[in-house]
Design a protein around this motif. Structure first.
Motif, PDB file in Angstrom:
ATOM      1  N   SER A   1     -10.396 -10.795  -9.126  1.00 20.98           N
ATOM      2  CA  SER A   1      -9.660  -9.604  -9.286  1.00 20.98           C
ATOM      3  C   SER A   1      -8.259  -9.701  -9.160  1.00 20.98           C
ATOM      4  CB  SER A   1     -10.182  -9.067  -7.483  1.00 20.98           C
ATOM      5  OG  SER A   1      -9.583  -9.662  -6.619  1.00 20.98           O
ATOM      6  N   PRO A   2      -7.201  -8.691  -9.174  1.00 19.74           N
ATOM      7  CA  PRO A   2      -5.805  -9.000  -9.208  1.00 19.74           C
ATOM      8  C   PRO A   2      -5.260  -9.576  -7.971  1.00 19.74           C
ATOM      9  CG  PRO A   2      -6.194  -6.543  -9.816  1.00 19.74           C
ATOM     10  CD  PRO A   2      -7.623  -7.349  -9.440  1.00 19.74           C
ATOM     11  N   THR A   3      -4.144 -10.209  -8.259  1.00 24.10           N
ATOM     12  CA  THR A   3      -3.447 -10.548  -6.716  1.00 24.10           C
ATOM     13  C   THR A   3      -2.406  -9.218  -6.517  1.00 24.10           C
ATOM     14  OG1 THR A   3      -3.581 -12.867  -7.723  1.00 24.10           O
ATOM     15  CG2 THR A   3      -2.003 -12.326  -5.982  1.00 24.10           C
ATOM     16  N   VAL A   4      -2.382  -8.853  -5.419  1.00 21.90           N
ATOM     17  CA  VAL A   4      -1.434  -7.770  -4.867  1.00 21.90           C
ATOM     18  C   VAL A   4      -0.392  -8.253  -3.748  1.00 21.90           C
ATOM     19  CG1 VAL A   4      -1.257  -5.523  -4.108  1.00 21.90           C
ATOM     20  CG2 VAL A   4      -3.281  -6.084  -5.369  1.00 21.90           C
ATOM     21  N   LEU A   5       0.956  -8.206  -4.024  1.00 19.07           N
ATOM     22  CA  LEU A   5       1.732  -8.428  -2.957  1.00 19.07           C
ATOM     23  C   LEU A   5       2.712  -7.403  -2.655  1.00 19.07           C
ATOM     24  CD1 LEU A   5       2.809 -11.903  -4.865  1.00 19.07           C
ATOM     25  CD2 LEU A   5       1.518 -11.701  -2.488  1.00 19.07           C
ATOM     26  N   PRO A   6       2.985  -6.982  -1.320  1.00 20.78           N
ATOM     27  CA  PRO A   6       3.987  -6.173  -1.204  1.00 20.78           C
ATOM     28  C   PRO A   6       5.350  -6.355  -1.686  1.00 20.78           C
ATOM     29  CG  PRO A   6       3.297  -7.186   1.014  1.00 20.78           C
ATOM     30  CD  PRO A   6       2.647  -7.880  -0.042  1.00 20.78           C
ATOM     31  N   LEU A   7       6.203  -5.089  -2.096  1.00 17.46           N
ATOM     32  CA  LEU A   7       7.314  -5.437  -2.459  1.00 17.46           C
ATOM     33  C   LEU A   7       8.364  -5.000  -1.230  1.00 17.46           C
ATOM     34  CD1 LEU A   7       7.934  -3.507  -5.883  1.00 17.46           C
ATOM     35  CD2 LEU A   7       7.623  -5.871  -5.464  1.00 17.46           C
ATOM     36  N   ALA A   8       9.424  -5.379  -1.106  1.00 17.82           N
ATOM     37  CA  ALA A   8      10.268  -5.248  -0.169  1.00 17.82           C
ATOM     38  C   ALA A   8      10.605  -3.657  -0.133  1.00 17.82           C
ATOM     39  CB  ALA A   8      11.746  -5.710  -0.360  1.00 17.82           C
ATOM     40  N   GLU A   9      10.483  -3.000  -0.979  1.00 18.47           N
ATOM     41  CA  GLU A   9      10.678  -1.509  -1.209  1.00 18.47           C
ATOM     42  C   GLU A   9       9.137  -0.711  -0.516  1.00 18.47           C
ATOM     43  OE1 GLU A   9      12.236   0.545  -4.476  1.00 18.47           O
ATOM     44  OE2 GLU A   9      11.396   2.403  -4.130  1.00 18.47           O
ATOM     45  N   GLU A  10       9.377  -0.062   0.222  1.00  8.55           N
ATOM     46  CA  GLU A  10       8.406   0.737   0.905  1.00  8.55           C
ATOM     47  C   GLU A  10       7.566   1.366  -0.113  1.00  8.55           C
ATOM     48  OE1 GLU A  10       6.447   1.625   4.761  1.00  8.55           O
ATOM     49  OE2 GLU A  10       8.090   0.223   4.435  1.00  8.55           O
TER      50      GLU A  10
END
Ligand code: PRP
Ligand code: ZN
Length: 319
Positions: free
Chosen positions: A271-280
């Motif tokens: 499944s894809p990898t998901v990382l939060p961006l600095a922008e909310e």
């Protein structure tokens, strides 16, 4: 089964004569045990498959000692010996077991009708065996009947003629087939076409395809267990390289409320990898995309709100 490494180290420790006494085996047998672990591959020494064959081995992580103008070389990091041969001879070498495996065009393999088993299509060296006539001639029904056809592929041509119930005269020549009509040797040629530039430059046009061809990996039909294991090891690497070429690594940014839509488009390897961006409210999504559906998927991803899409090549892909 005692491994050859064990034989080697044992030989070094005790001396070969004592080794033979202890194990009650002849010196020759001990030598064969040690040598047997090398896989011998035949590849074309020059011509259309040479560069891609060498690159494939390199991409498989196999380093070859100076390959230029050699008849034979070895690898330092894989038990592989490489023979550089005329492509026409490769099927025979593999059938006879002088080479365990070979890289050869299907055109040559089928023409020579040797006993070698295809184990993998390699996806390069694509070309076709085709019939061509003078560009100004009209190719009417039964055109080939009674004509003279020049070729280096008499067996494949004869098969085609038989299948199509055509009687024609085959003139076998070993090279420069494309000049045959110009010098009055034949009205038709049966030769390999890849880009088509050879035909074009000689005022010829293609009228029938006899065979679609590409490079294949072939093996001798009666390899022993040790050699088969090495073949499988090499095959595993080849498949990883091929798979990597068919796929791209994709990175993109997307608003969180669109993620489920994007996951549907990009299933990835698991499944894809998901990382939060600095922008909310935004995430970075990483996944794998197949070359076949590439442009279509990119458009759909953009429509689903993806931004800053990066696509990078993958070197190896192990699944
Ligand atoms: C083939 C064929 C043509 C040429 C066609 O020769 O005999 O000469 O390739 O390719 P093109 O359509 O891209 O112009 P090849 O290079 O295989 O050499 P060989 O027949 O002498 O082995
Ligand atoms: Zn050739």
């Amino acid at each position: 089964m005692v491994s050859p490494n064990f034989y080697l180290s044992f030989r070094a420790q005790r001396g070969i004569s004592q080794f033979c006494k202890v194990w009650d085996v002849s010196l020759d047998m001990a030598k064969t045990k040690i040598m047997i672990q090398q896989l011998r591959i035949a590849i074309q020494k020059s011509g259309r498959l040479y560069d891609d064959s060498i690159s494939l081995l390199k991409e498989c992580g196999i380093d070859l000692r100076n390959v230029k103008d050699r008849l034979k070389t070895e690898s330092d990091n894989f038990p592989l010996e490489v023979f550089f041969l005329r492509d026409d001879d490769i099927p025979q070498y593999v059938e006879d077991g002088v080479a365990d495996i070979g890289i050869v065009g299907q055109n040559v393999l089928y023409e020579k009708r040797k006993e070698a088993e295809i184990i993998e299509e390699l996806g390069f060296g694509k070309c076709r065996l085709a019939l061509a006539i003078n560009r100004n001639e009209e190719y009417v029904a039964n055109y080939l009947q009674g004509k003279r056809i020049a070729t280096s592929y008499p067996a494949l041509l004869q098969k085609y003629l038989d299948e199509n119930k055509i009687t024609a005269e085959i003139h076998e020549i070993s090279g420069s087939v494309e000049i045959a009509p110009g010098i009055g040797l034949a009205e038709v040629i049966c030769d390999l076409v890849s880009s088509g530039s050879t035909l074009f430059m000689n005022g010829l046009k293609e009228v029938e395809t006899i065979l679609e061809s590409q490079a294949v990996l072939v093996r001798n039909k009666s390899l022993d267990k040790e050699h088969l294991e090495l073949v499988n090891k090499l095959l595993f690497r080849i498949r990883s390289v091929k798979k990597a070429k068919r796929n791209k690594y994709i990175l993109l940014n997307a608003p969180n409320d669109q993620l489920s839509k994007i996951f549907e488009l990009l299933p990835g390897m698991k499944s894809p990898t998901v990382l939060p961006l600095a922008e909310e409210g935004w995430s970075s999504v990483h996944s794998v995309l197949s070359e076949d559906e590439f442009w279509e998927k990119i458009e759909q991803l953009k429509a689903a709100g993806a931004q800053g899409i990066l696509v990078v090549p993958i070197e190896k892909m192990i699944v």
